[in-house]
Design a protein around this motif. Structure first.
Motif, short mmCIF file in Angstrom:
data_model
loop_
_atom_site.label_atom_id
_atom_site.label_comp_id
_atom_site.label_asym_id
_atom_site.label_seq_id
_atom_site.Cartn_x
_atom_site.Cartn_y
_atom_site.Cartn_z
N THR A 1 0.84 -1.21 0.00
CA THR A 1 0.00 0.00 0.00
C THR A 1 0.87 1.25 0.00
OG1 THR A 1 -1.76 -1.17 1.18
CG2 THR A 1 -1.86 1.22 1.21
N ALA B 1 0.93 3.94 -2.96
CA ALA B 1 0.70 5.37 -2.69
C ALA B 1 1.82 6.22 -3.28
CB ALA B 1 0.60 5.61 -1.19
N PHE C 1 -1.37 9.02 -0.43
CA PHE C 1 -2.47 8.36 0.30
C PHE C 1 -3.81 9.03 0.03
CE2 PHE C 1 0.92 6.86 3.42
CZ PHE C 1 0.80 5.53 3.06
N LYS D 1 -6.88 7.10 -1.76
CA LYS D 1 -8.15 7.02 -1.03
C LYS D 1 -9.31 7.53 -1.90
CE LYS D 1 -10.15 8.34 3.47
NZ LYS D 1 -11.14 9.36 3.17
N ILE E 1 -5.10 2.79 4.94
CA ILE E 1 -4.96 4.24 4.78
C ILE E 1 -5.71 4.97 5.90
CG2 ILE E 1 -5.57 6.21 3.29
CD1 ILE E 1 -5.14 4.30 0.89
#
Length: 201
Positions: free
Chosen positions: A8, A12, A63, A67, A196
């Motif tokens: 992740t 990002a 991030f 998102k 996140i």
């Protein structure tokens, strides 16, 4: 830190490079802290994602972008998604060109040895841009950046965009090192979003 978290973070970092390119293309400026973190990642000697990005703040733009896309709030994120997909495809092509890989690696080592300019100094950015142009810029299809002509035609902004695209290629490489695959974007949404949100807390 588990594998999913590292994936992740690396993902990002790709989105961050794309988002910063978009910011520069439409406004001529970008988030300063995230910009420094992304450019520094190019010259980092580590392949450990948590050593390259030591704080969630380093990847705030990445991030936030990830998102928004995962929550399907994609207004203004269209170009960011296009750049991210293009970077993943471009990195795949680069991996089949060992001479270009060697050229990139040698030039980054030289830039790393210079002690008189920070990586985000205009001279360093110009060198990174030239490196991108002479290597990744020769692979088709090239990444077409959309934005305001007044910024895209500015030499320093154009250099900065190319340097961040190089950071994006580095980010894709880091993501793949963590086992990242494109289908994870589709199947791992829930887990990625949970991670996140946990960082935000």
């Amino acid at each position: 830190m588990n594998k999913s978290a590292k994936q992740t973070i690396a993902l990002a970092s790709i989105f961050q490079s794309s988002a910063l390119v978009h910011q520069l293309a439409v406004s001529g400026k970008c988030d300063s802290h995230s910009n420094k973190a992304s450019l520094n990642s190019i010259v980092s000697n580590s392949d450990s994602i948590d050593e390259i990005f030591t704080s969630p703040e380093d990847l705030k733009i990445g991030f936030d972008s990830l998102k928004l896309i995962l929550e399907k709030k994609t207004i203004d994120m269209h170009n960011v998604m296009i750049y991210t997909t293009a970077l993943i495809n471009l990195e795949k092509k680069l991996m089949k060109k060992p001479k270009l890989l060697t050229q990139i690696s040698e030039e980054i080592n030289l830039i790393n040895k210079q002690e008189f300019f920070d990586i985000y100094h205009s001279n360093s950015i110009a060198r990174l841009a030239e490196l991108y142009k002479n290597t990744l810029g020769s692979l088709n299809p090239t990444i077409m950046v959309r934005g305001e002509q007044i910024y895209l035609s500015n030499q320093h902004t154009a250099n900065h965009i190319r340097a961040l695209l190089l950071a994006g290629i580095r980010a894709v490489s880091l993501w793949k090192n963590q086992g990242g695959k494109t289908w994870h974007l589709l199947l791992g949404k829930k887990k990625t979003l949970e991670y996140i949100k946990s960082l935000a807390n």
